[in-house]
Every structure is written in C-alpha cells, then in structure tokens.
Design an enzyme around this catalytic site. Sequence first.
Site, PDB file in Angstrom:
ATOM      1  N   ARG B 287      14.569  46.740   3.994  1.00 53.70           N
ATOM      2  CA  ARG B 287      13.118  46.864   4.096  1.00 53.70           C
ATOM      3  C   ARG B 287      12.814  47.849   5.225  1.00 53.70           C
ATOM      4  O   ARG B 287      13.004  47.536   6.390  1.00 53.70           O
ATOM      5  CB  ARG B 287      12.532  45.490   4.418  1.00 53.70           C
ATOM      6  CG  ARG B 287      11.034  45.392   4.327  1.00 53.70           C
ATOM      7  CD  ARG B 287      10.587  44.049   4.853  1.00 53.70           C
ATOM      8  NE  ARG B 287      10.608  44.041   6.304  1.00 53.70           N
ATOM      9  CZ  ARG B 287      10.981  43.027   7.052  1.00 53.70           C
ATOM     10  NH1 ARG B 287      11.373  41.899   6.499  1.00 53.70           N
ATOM     11  NH2 ARG B 287      10.963  43.107   8.356  1.00 53.70           N
ATOM     12  N   HIS B 291       7.628  43.295   7.501  1.00 57.76           N
ATOM     13  CA  HIS B 291       7.626  42.236   6.487  1.00 57.76           C
ATOM     14  C   HIS B 291       6.284  42.230   5.751  1.00 57.76           C
ATOM     15  O   HIS B 291       6.227  42.209   4.531  1.00 57.76           O
ATOM     16  CB  HIS B 291       7.874  40.883   7.142  1.00 57.76           C
ATOM     17  CG  HIS B 291       7.634  39.721   6.227  1.00 57.76           C
ATOM     18  ND1 HIS B 291       8.476  39.428   5.173  1.00 57.76           N
ATOM     19  CD2 HIS B 291       6.636  38.814   6.185  1.00 57.76           C
ATOM     20  CE1 HIS B 291       7.993  38.362   4.533  1.00 57.76           C
ATOM     21  NE2 HIS B 291       6.875  37.987   5.125  1.00 57.76           N
ATOM     22  N   TYR B 300      12.402  42.939  16.459  1.00 55.86           N
ATOM     23  CA  TYR B 300      13.636  42.212  16.129  1.00 55.86           C
ATOM     24  C   TYR B 300      14.727  43.098  15.548  1.00 55.86           C
ATOM     25  O   TYR B 300      15.767  42.603  15.150  1.00 55.86           O
ATOM     26  CB  TYR B 300      13.335  41.043  15.184  1.00 55.86           C
ATOM     27  CG  TYR B 300      12.532  41.398  13.944  1.00 55.86           C
ATOM     28  CD1 TYR B 300      13.153  41.960  12.842  1.00 55.86           C
ATOM     29  CD2 TYR B 300      11.170  41.164  13.876  1.00 55.86           C
ATOM     30  CE1 TYR B 300      12.437  42.284  11.712  1.00 55.86           C
ATOM     31  CE2 TYR B 300      10.429  41.489  12.761  1.00 55.86           C
ATOM     32  CZ  TYR B 300      11.073  42.045  11.669  1.00 55.86           C
ATOM     33  OH  TYR B 300      10.356  42.370  10.552  1.00 55.86           O
TER      34      TYR B 300
END
Lengths: 483, 393
Positions: B287, B291, B300
């Site tokens: 990705r 998100h 992260y």
Amino acid sequence: MSRIKEFNLPDLGEGLTEGEILAWLVKVGDVIELNQPIVEVETAKAAVEIPAKWAGQVRSIFHPEGSTVEVGTPIIAIDTDPGAGPIEESTTDTPSAASLAAVEVAPSEGAIEPGLIGGPAPGGRTAVLVGYGPRTTAAKRRPRRADVPSPTPPASSADHGVAVGDKPASIATIPAPQVHDRRNGAGLVLAKPPVRKLARDLGVDLGVVTGSGPLGSITREDVQRAASGSATAAEPLTVAAPTTVAASFGADREQRIPVKGVRKLTAENMSRSAFTAPHVTEFLTVDVTRAMKALDRLRGRREWRDVRVSPLLLVAKAVLLAVRRHPMVNSTWAGDEIVVKDYVNLGIAAATERGLIVPNIKDAGRLSLRELADAMTDLVQTAKAGRTSPAAMSGGTLTITNVGVFGVDTGTPILPPGESAILAFGAVRELPWVHKGKVRPRQVTTLGLSFDHRIIDGELGSKFLRDIGDFLADPEAALLAWT
Amino acid sequence: MAKGDPGVTTRGRRAAPRSKRAAAAAGDPELVQLLTPEGERVETSVGPDGTEYRVDFTDEEYRGLYRDLVLVRKLDAEATALQRQGELGLWASLLGQEAAQVGSGRALRSQDMAFPTYREHGVLYCRGIDPIMPLGLFRGVDQGGWDPNEFKFNMYTIVIGAQTLHATGYAMGVAMDGKTGGDDGEAVIAYFGDGATSQGDVNESFVWASVFNAPLVFFCQNNQYAISEPLERQTRVPLYRRAGGFGFPGVRVDGNDVLASYAVTRHALDNARHGQGPSLIEAYTYRMGAHTTSDDPTRYRIASEVEAWQAKDPIARMKAFLTRQQIADADFFAAVDEQARTESVHLRERVLAMPDPEPATMFDHVYPNGSPELDEQRAQFSRYLESFEGSAH
C-alpha cells in the site's frame, strides 16, 4: 463574487475541528492547477498536503504558517478566472467576517471533561473517535456540549494573520503536566479504575494523594482536589518564552505566546521527567588542555583533514567509554524493574530555530571515533535544516547537552524521559590553574552530570563522572588503560 | 480486453523439475511472476504445487490492461483529492495495489460473483461498474447500498473479514444450485487483506469453504500493513501457506504484476467453477499511500521501505514492457493519460453534483417490501420534518 472562491479548511480526518498550517506551497499571485498541492496542514491525526480545489490564481492567503485554524475557516482565496480583468476590491483580501470569528478561538481546555471525546487524554493527547492524536498538536474534537462559551472575535480584521497579542487563548489554559503514575501496577495505592483513569487524565500522581475513602482508598474528590493544587504548582515550568519570537506586546505590555509544537513537547517531557525521576546533579571541573592538544593533532592528520572535529566529539567518546565501564548508567526505570541497555543511543541536545530537539546516534558505542565524528556532523546539520526524523529523536538512552556553546560554565540538566543520565558540557575557558605545582594558564571546563537516583547512587554517578573527567584530562592514557 | 476471453493457459501439474524455471521469479522462488519490476516478460512461472502459469494476450489486450491500471490509479487519486478538499468524508486509497485488483478483476467472467472490502475500487472498475457508485458512501449521501445481483459485486464491506463469510455462504449456495461443473460454471471471489487473516471470520470461512468444497477463491491482497501493524505481527509463515492447513491450495503471486495476478486468479476461478473447490491467492503487494485519509503512514514505516516498493511499481513495469516490445508508443501513453484526466474531471463534477439525500429515504431499504409499521414511522417522521418553518423537506 463567484469568480473569487474561498477555500475553507475541511475536516481532514473524521471529526477533527482544527489544523495547523505547516507550510504554504504557493504564494499570492501564483497560477495554480486543479489538484496542485497548495498547503501542508497537520491535524491530530496526520500531516497532509491539500490539493487545490480550483484552478486559477492565488488571490489571498489568510493564515500564516504556524497558525492553528478551525475547520470551516477560509484559508485561501483563488481567482478562478484571472484572465477576465480586474474585480472590485470588496471581495478580495479578507475572508468574510463571520468566518474570521472561528480563527484561533479554541474552547478552554476545561470545558470538556477528561475522558470524553474532545477532552484531554493520557500523555497530553486529545481523545478522538479513532485512536489518539499525537502529543505535539492540540487539535480538538467538536465539543459535545452546547454550552461552551464562544469568545468574541478580534476587533480588527486588518491584521488577522499575525495578531499574536489579540489571541483569546491564553497561557492559563495549558493543561496540567501529565505525570505518569508508575506505582499503579504494584498495587501500592488503593483506587477504583475510574478514579485511576481520572487521575491519569488530570495528571495526578496517585502516590502522593491522601485517600479519604474506605481503607484509605482514593476517591474521585481526592483526585480533583489534588489536581487543582498541582496545576498551580507546575505553572512556572510551562511558560518559558521562546527566544526566537520577536516581542510584540499588547496594550497591557504583556505578550501571550501560544504553547505548541516543540515548545509544548519540551514542556511536557521536562515536567514529566522532573516530577517522576528524582534527579541528582554533580559537577567536576577538569583541565582539558591535553585533550585540546590531542584534538589539534587529530585535525592535523591527513585522513581527518575533511572531518569536523570539536571538543564535543571527545566528550562523546569519553561518555561512551565510561558507559562501558559503568553499564548501569545506561538504563531506564520501568516501574518494577530496571532496564539496562547494551547499546548506547547517544542523544545530542541541539538548539534549532524550531526549539530544542534531542536527536540521537543509534548504537554509538560501536562506532569508531571517525564514524562518531561523521554521525555527529550529520546529526547537527540535519537538525539545523529542520529535517530530523521522529525516529532519530526516539529511543535515546543517554544524552549530552553542550551548554558551553552558549558561553556558560555548566548547568543542572533535566533528564530526557526514559533516560537515567545526562551530561552538561560547559564552555572551555583559559583559566589560571595549578599545573605541576605552578599556576599556569590552562584550558578548563566544567562537567555537570544529572542522574536518576532511583537507579544510580552517588557512588556510581561519581565514578562515571570521574571517568569522563579522566579521559578528558588525559585521553591517550585513558585509552591505553581502558581499551 | 474482451470479457470472457481466456487469455491464459495453464499446463498440467508437475510438468518439469521446478528448479530450472524457479529463477524466473526474480530470485523469489515462492512468487509467481510474469513481468519483472524492470518490465521483462517471464514466459512461464511455476506455483508451489507445480502449476505452470502463463498468459497469452494480444497487443490490444496488453494495452487494455495498461489503460485499466492508469485509469484506476487516476480515479483513485481524484477521490483522495476530493477528500482533502472536504468533498468526501473518508477515502481508502488503493495506490500501489492496482495490478492485483485489475489482474484479478479482469480474470472474472461475467457470471462470477465478487465480495469486496472497502478498497476494491479497481475490481469495481473492471466489473464495468460506474466508479461513482461507492463515492456516495464516502461522501455520506447514501448508505453504500446497491443491488449485488445486478452488478455481481457485493456491497463494500467495512467490517474486516466479514465478507469472506458472506462469500463462503454464497459460494456454498452456488454449488447447491448445481451451477458448478463446467466452463460456464459460476465462481466466487472474496477479497480481503493481510490483517483480515488474523480474524476469526476469515479462518471460519477457510474451514467452511474447504469442507463444503465451495467454488470460492480467497484473494488476499497482502499490502504489508494492517493499518499500522506490520505483517510480522500477523503471521510467522507466508500467508498463502496457511491454505495447506485448511486443506486447499495456496499460491503467492506478485501483486504488482498485472499479468501474473490475472493468470493466477483465472486459474483459481476456473478450478472453482469446475467444482474443484476453494483456493487461496496471496497477492504480494504494498500500500503506497495511507490506510485511509485519516491515517499517517510516516508514523509507522520508513521512507526507504516505500522507496524500495516504488521501484516495483505496477504501472511503470507495464509501461516499460509495452515500450520495449513496441506494443505501444508515446502517442498511446499520452492518449491514456488524457483519457484518465478527462474521466477524473468528469467524476469530480458528478461527485460535487450529488444531491443530499431526502431524510425519509432511510426507511426505504429496511425491508424488501416495506411494512405497515415502517410506513407509519415514515409518515410520522415526515410530519415532524414538515413542522419546521421553511423546511425544504
């Protein structure tokens, strides 16, 4: 009117009420395309780029970088048909008066109960619908209550962009410092879970609260009483004014500077550390003439020709070698245990335009002197350019603060949270000093070591400081003796 | 590419020793790959059970796949921009996962049924569905409902992994209706992510689909993160190998390779429609974006990881391949970009023109045929709304 379109700051993340303008990517007069990034905005959830909603020419920018803007407030005006000739002035340079009222008008922090969405949450964060926002920003959810007082807008709209002195948000609304109660897990204090949560939200250390409930347990009222007391006690720490901001005083000859960003984070960290870790500070004055000469010899070597060699490098080396001899100083107090680390992530406190940041050099103990020099140069340059990543600032285990660059002799540094020792390195001065029985001009500096007395007793702290001093007094001998 | 065109051939299992062709998969023997990140075509790639995968597309079909990839990315980017401009409440971008979605979406036959998550905009596009359809949901002007039977495409499912159970039940129904067993059989595909594999729903689906031999393809887009949780917190074995424990085959495909994604999915769907039961495809991808628009991935994951995946971009490799093979020229690429721009502007205009819903429509889809009680509630609610002065409703 329809030609000039004002773009309102949207809710960028499911229920946020405000965002901070980080950077404008366009300026007034720029011709922009549809979906061209125009501004970087940071909310409680993320820093994002906003693409232009219309093509055209930037007519006005309503808020400077660094300002906090409520959702729904116009931030930019775009002339969607710049080729069509001039337009009447009335519609151009100021956003509609009604929308101005929303700028910088944050409901006072106390208006929302801790624990509710929009209220303060652990660690100085703000509770939001999904997860928690970061510590560094103060974006708030829409208040659930309708009775939040709405302060009146600034009277003047001419200087709406930079009206620092007019801001209704005052320093008095800063929440009390968040103190982590490390004794909860050990069960030493009695309190029901909701009371514990309230204490955490209000930053009250249950360990110092006297319980009035059954069996001496702490009640909600006890916590609230303690909270109202501790807020005033902590005040002086949170109002240190940044020196980089030019003074702009209001009629009352007082300046109110919103606490946010690096200043806010620093204040939170320092308060947390100062009130949880019992600090001790020791000093040592050392004749570093030999070390300075050693540095000169190092600079003279061909392979070190292009390397930046500073006294701080030797101090770092001294710290790393001394840690090897006293591993216990490189540790963390974790409530019911002490975590001793086999690696040293050496923090170097750096004063930058944005404020104090403490990036660290990962596993610095494994680096050769040359690698350490390169890492320090890189760290300082990155910090000065404002590009230090969050990763570089987390995970530090032991820190050096080079207060000597400001021309002072030493200080009593406060520990970065999670670390057990921090060394202040003062200015190196030429002073009269007794050397081989005679008073001579020598290069002298003062070291100040603060350490967490929960882990490090006076003996260990003194030995550690003494070793650093020994190295700086005679680096060659220390290297031969220790390595 | 013409719908229903097989475009893919697979040969019998264990046709040749594996070692000779394993190197084709760019150094990863576990990964089925037909187009390397550099745009080199690999003739044949072998799955873990020995199945040989290959595709045999015409030039027009290759160009069609490229067009799909570019359009899907552009429309997705437009939706992300609309969210940033306050026109959508939320958007889950598929950036980086185009090849997995276009490859698998184009592998579906018209009679096949798909169960998406909330990120399957590319599959939706390949089903021939108007991309505006899910945007009402993300704009908050409708409840995201459409007739799944009309589009052979179930509603977007927000609950993680729940659609795998729906798909399993549906697929068991397909088998009970006797719609499997031939080339015209119906197959079902269930989409989910790596994070969903930790859900009970997905594991229960594996059990049921396996023991009832449901004609179902589990298509897992492993994009490496369950929001912020990395793959190593989901599994200690490659995800595709989990299938073995449940008793059906699993395969890992390069999810940034549209050709391999197509071949593997087509093969699995054909097995299902012929009554050979379920299988699991792990489309290994990344990705590239957040998100959702409410997420900040820089918190992260590190930039170098994103850069490493940038080099595996699904569109760049397809473009390199088309250029090198002289299947397409600069005029073609420019025309595709222009088409993407036009369609995205058109989509934007239609999103901005979406009407606000009538409040009373919330009663419309509670029961298929309504009920007297519901009619009474609707009437009451309408009277209440009309009691407001100057009410438009």
